[in-house]
Write an enzyme that holds these catalytic residues in place. Structure first.
Site, short mmCIF file in Angstrom:
data_model
loop_
_atom_site.label_atom_id
_atom_site.label_comp_id
_atom_site.label_asym_id
_atom_site.label_seq_id
_atom_site.Cartn_x
_atom_site.Cartn_y
_atom_site.Cartn_z
N GLY A 19 -11.58 2.76 4.60
CA GLY A 19 -10.75 1.91 3.75
C GLY A 19 -9.83 2.71 2.83
O GLY A 19 -9.93 3.93 2.73
N HIS A 20 -8.95 2.00 2.14
CA HIS A 20 -7.97 2.69 1.29
C HIS A 20 -8.65 3.40 0.13
O HIS A 20 -9.59 2.92 -0.46
CB HIS A 20 -6.87 1.76 0.78
N ASN A 21 -8.13 4.59 -0.16
CA ASN A 21 -8.59 5.41 -1.28
C ASN A 21 -10.01 5.93 -1.13
O ASN A 21 -10.61 6.43 -2.08
CB ASN A 21 -8.43 4.65 -2.61
N GLN A 63 0.87 -1.18 0.00
CA GLN A 63 0.00 0.00 0.00
C GLN A 63 0.90 1.22 0.00
O GLN A 63 1.47 1.60 1.03
CB GLN A 63 -0.92 -0.04 1.21
#
Lengths: 356, 356, 356
Positions: free
Chosen positions: C241-243, C200
Site C-alpha cells: 500500500g501507499h507509504n 496520489q
C-alpha cells in the site's frame, strides 16, 4: 505529473474551494503532512492525535476545523472537513493532465470501432471490432479493449488494462494497470469423468465514477451481469466473481475476494484481505474489518469482524491453535463441571464479562 | 460473442445433446435462469430450492430431471443432470468463434519459432526463439511467449498472457488475461549479509484441458518442474509456487495460494482464498472450504475447514479474539476446576455435545 | 536459458566458489536434488532429514558440510553452507544471458528519454518522456515505463511490467511479469454523498538488489514515498500500500498484503498470505508465520503467528467455529464455576499447561 503542478495564494484556494482564510495570504507550492511541511507547503489536521504538530509544523499554512484555529502561528483555512479539503487542494496543486486527443500510430483500431475525436489512445493499444470510446477518455499504452465494449467519457485507463468483449464501462472511470474486466467466471460442470466449461455469456457492467485498482479482476456474468455500481471504489488485486453486485459508493480495500453471485449493498466499507463466500447478501452500510472471512449473509448495517485473532509469539499461537482444535471438548468439560455444581444459565447471565 | 449466437428447435438440441423432449417442439434463442427467462429462452432446474420457480417461470422450455417433469406448463427436456445439460446448451447457443488463422502483421515472431498455419496470432503478440505453437491455437493481443516454449493445439490465450521460456502447455488449454506462467519461484539463500538468488532452472508444465484464470501466476520449478495435471481448473488470481503439483481434475477457486513443493492430489476442490503451506501432501478427493489455511498435510479424502470463524459484530468479535489469545489460560482454569471437583475424562466422554 | 548451460570440473567450481574438493575431479553438467541426480549431476545436502539419501544418490558429486563428508561413495565439495553453495553452483551452470544491447524497432521511446547504449529494450516496450535507463538493464517485451521514471544499471524487467511515472528503481533490480510499480494508493475522502479521489502525488522508490515477483503491485505514496529498501525480496502477487516502508533484506512470500503507511523493519521474514493492517510498526528481525493476520504493531524481534488454526474435518471445524462465536460466554461460565469453588488466579498459575 510534477510538471503540471501549480502555485496558488491562499485566497485563490479559498475562492475555488470555499472555507475561511485567517491570517496572511501567502503563496502555496505544495501540500504535505504537518511534520514534513516546509515554508512552501500547506498542511492539514484531520487526525486529532496529530493536534500537537500544529504547534511545531513549519508549514506556510494549515487546513483546520474552527475548533483548532485558535493560537496558530501561521495562517490557516478553516473548514468543517479538513481531510476532504486536503483532497481538493491536492487536486488543485496536482491536476490530472488533460487528454492529448488522438490515436498513437502504433495502436491497432478495428475499422468499425468508434473512438471519439477527443479521446487519447496510447501506443500499442488494441481496440477490437464494434468498440465505442467516449470523449476525453484516455487509454494508455498496451491496453486491449475487446469487441463490442462500450466505454464512456472522461475515463482514464492506465497501461496494460484488459477489457474483454461486450463490457460496459460508464463515465469518469479510472482503471489501473494490469486490471482485467470481463474475464470468464469460474463455471464448470462435472461430467462423470471430467469438467466441462460453462460458457460465461453475461457481461461486466461498471457504472460512473468508479475507480478500479491495479491487477484487480472482475469476471463477467455467467448468465446475466456482474455489476459495479456508480461511485464504487475498488483497490488493487481484488477478485470479483461472476454475477457479483457491488453497491453504490461501496469501497473495498486491496486483496479482497468476493465469490460468485454475492450482492453487496451501498455504502459498505470492506477492509483489505476480506474473503466473502458466494451467494450472500450484505446489507447497505456494512463495514467489514480487514482480514475477515464472511461465510454468511449480513442483514443489518454495522461493523463486523471474524477470523482475525491477535498476533502472538509462535509458542502461544501454537498452543492456542491446538486448544482451538479441541474447543468442542473444552465446552463439554465445562458442562460436566456445571452439572456437578448445579451452575445454571442464569448464573452465567448474571456474571459480568471480563473487562477487555 | 453475441454475434455467433444461434437458434435451435428443442428437437435439434435433443438430437445433439441427448435427453428426452416432452411437449411442443419450440424454438430456443437464449438460455436464462428460471426467474429471468422469457418466451425465447430455455431455463433449467438444478438447485432444488428453486423448484417453485418451475411453476412461475416465463421460459419457453425447461431442462429438468425426470422427477420434476410432471405438471409443467411448458415443454421440457428431461435429463439426469440438468446442470451439465445447461452447460452444453449454453455452448451450443454461444459457440466459441473459430480461430481466424494467420499472424497479425504487428506481431513479432522469432525466425526460428514454429507457428502452425492454422493458429491465430493476434496483434502485438511477441513469440521468442524456438517456440512451437500448435494447430488452431489462438494467442490474443499482447501475449508474450518466451523462448523454447511449446504450446499444443486448440488452446485459447486471452490478451496479455505471459509465458516464460521453456514452458510446456498441452492441448485445449485456456489461459485468461494477465496470467503469468513459468515465472521464477521464490528461491533465496542467505549469504551472511544479503540474499543470493537461487536461479530457477526447472519448468512449468501444464497438461491438456486446463483452464487458468485471469492474473493467476504459476512459478516454474527451482530444480525439476511445477506441474498442473490435465483437466485441472484454476480460477483467477491464484498463486502456484515452484515445484507444486496439482492433480488431475482438481479445481481451485480464486485468490488461493499454494506454497512451494506442495503436492495436491486428483479430484480435489479447493475453495477461494485458501492458503496452503509448502511441502505438504494433500490426498485425492479432498475438499477444502473457502478461506481455510492448510498448515499440514491431509491424508484422507473428505471435507476440511480451518481458520474461518463466523462473522460477528465488532464488539463480540473483539472480545472473542482476546479470549482466544488467552485460550491456554482458560484451559488451565478448567483443569483447576476439574481437579477440585474430581471431574474425569470419562465424565467428558459421557457428556453429550451441544446441539449446534 | 538451457542454451547457456555450461560444464565444469569440480576443481573449476571450487576455484570459483571456494570450498574443499574431496575425491575425484569429475565433470558436472547439471545440478539436481539428491534423489533425482544422475551421473552428470551434482547434488547437495542442506536439509538434515535427507541425510540418508547421501548413501543412495546416483549423483556424480555432492555438496556437504564437513560433518557429512565421511563415508561417501562419490566425490564431494565441503562447505559450511551447502544451500548457499548450491545457489552459486546453479548460477554458475545456468548463467543469466548477457543483455543484447539495443532497442527493438517496435519499441516506442520518447525523444527525451535516455536509454544507456548498453541497455536491452525488447519488442513493444513503451518508454515515456524523461525516463532514464542505466547500463546493461534489460526491459523485456511489452513493458511500459512511465514519464520521468529512473531505472538503474543491470536491472532485469520481465515482460509486461508497468512502472508508473516518477518512480525510482535502483541497480540490479529484477521485476517479474505483470508487476505494477507506482500505481495510485487507495485514497478517498467522503464528500457528503460521494467519494472524492485524493491524488496520489508521492513516489514509489525501490532500492538496489531487490526482486519483485509476478503480478505484485506496489503503490506510490499519497504524500511522500513508498519505499522498498535495498536487498528486499518480494514474491508474487503481493500488495504494498501507499507509504509503506519495507526494510533492508526483508523477504515477503506470495499473496501477502501490507496496508498503507505500515513500516516493516530490516531482516524480517513475512510468510505467504499474511495480511498487515495499516499504520503499524514492525521491528527488525520479525518472522510472521504464513497465513497470519497482523492487526497490531510488533515491537520485539521473534517469531509470531495468528489467525491460523489447524485444518479440521468439516464437522469438527464447524462445531469449533460456533463455540468460538460463544467464547465470551464460555469464559463467563468458567468464572461462575470458579466463584462457586473459590478457585483463584494462583491456582491457575500453579497449574501446568497441557503438553501439546
Amino acid at each position: 505529473m510534477s510538471k503540471s503542478r501549480r502555485v496558488f495564494f491562499l485566497s485563490e484556494i479559498v475562492a475555488r474551494l470555499g472555507g475561511e482564510l485567517r491570517g496572511e495570504d501567502v503563496e502555496i507550492f505544495e501540500i504535505a503532512p504537518l511534520d514534513q511541511a516546509d515554508r512552501q507547503s500547506i498542511a492539514f489536521l484531520s487526525n486529532p492525535k496529530l493536534r500537537p504538530q500544529l504547534q511545531t509544523t513549519a508549514a506556510a499554512a494549515v487546513i483546520v476545523k474552527a475548533a483548532d484555529a485558535a493560537g496558530l502561528h501561521c495562517p490557516c483555512i478553516v473548514t468543517p472537513d479538513p481531510y476532504l479539503y486536503f483532497a481538493r487542494v491536492t487536486a488543485l496543486l496536482h491536476p490530472q493532465p488533460a487528454p492529448v486527443s488522438g490515436i498513437h500510430p502504433s495502436a491497432i483500431i478495428a475499422e468499425d470501432a468508434f473512438v471519439d475525436s477527443g479521446a487519447e489512445i496510447g501506443p500499442q493499444v488494441v481496440i477490437e471490432s464494434g468498440v465505442r470510446i467516449g470523449a476525453r477518455t484516455v487509454i494508455k499504452a498496451g491496453c486491449v479493449i475487446g469487441a463490442d465494449t462500450v466505454i464512456g467519457e472522461d475515463c482514464l485507463f492506465y497501461p496494460r488494462v484488459t477489457v474483454y468483449h461486450n463490457t460496459v464501462i460508464g463515465n469518469r472511470v479510472i482503471i489501473h494497470a494490469g486490471a482485467v474486466i470481463g474475464s470468464d467466471g469460474f463455471g464448470n460442470a462435472w461430467a462423470r469423468d471430467h469438467w466441462e466449461k460453462i460458457p460465461q455469456i453475461g457481461r461486466a457492467v461498471v457504472g460512473d465514477d468508479v475507480e478500479i485498482g491495479a491487477n484487480t479482476t472482475i469476471d463477467r456474468g455467467a448468465l446475466g451481469d456482474t455489476v459495479i455500481a456508480s461511485g464504487a471504489r475498488l483497490d488493487n488485486m481484488i477478485q470479483i466473481g461472476h454475477n457479483v453486485e457491488i453497491g453504490r459508493f461501496t469501497a473495498i480495500a486491496a486483496c479482497s475476494g468476493i465469490a460468485g453471485s454475492t450482492k453487496i449493498g451501498a455504502g459498505c466499507l470492506i477492509g483489505g484481505g476480506v474473503g466473502m463466500s458466494g451467494h450472500l447478501k450484505i446489507a447497505d452500510r456494512v463495514t467489514i474489518l480487514g482480514g475477515s472471512n464472511v461465510p454468511s449473509s449480513i442483514d443489518e448495517p454495522g461493523v463486523y469482524g471474524g477470523s482475525v485473532t491477535p498476533i502472538m509469539p509462535q509458542g502461544i499461537w501454537r498452543r492456542n491453535a491446538i486448544h482451538y482444535r479441541n474447543l468442542d471438548q473444552l465446552v463439554k468439560r465445562v458442562k460436566v463441571l456445571e452439572k456437578k455444581l448445579g451452575a445454571t444459565e442464569e448464573d452465567t447471565d448474571k456474571e459480568e464479562g471480563d473487562k477487555l
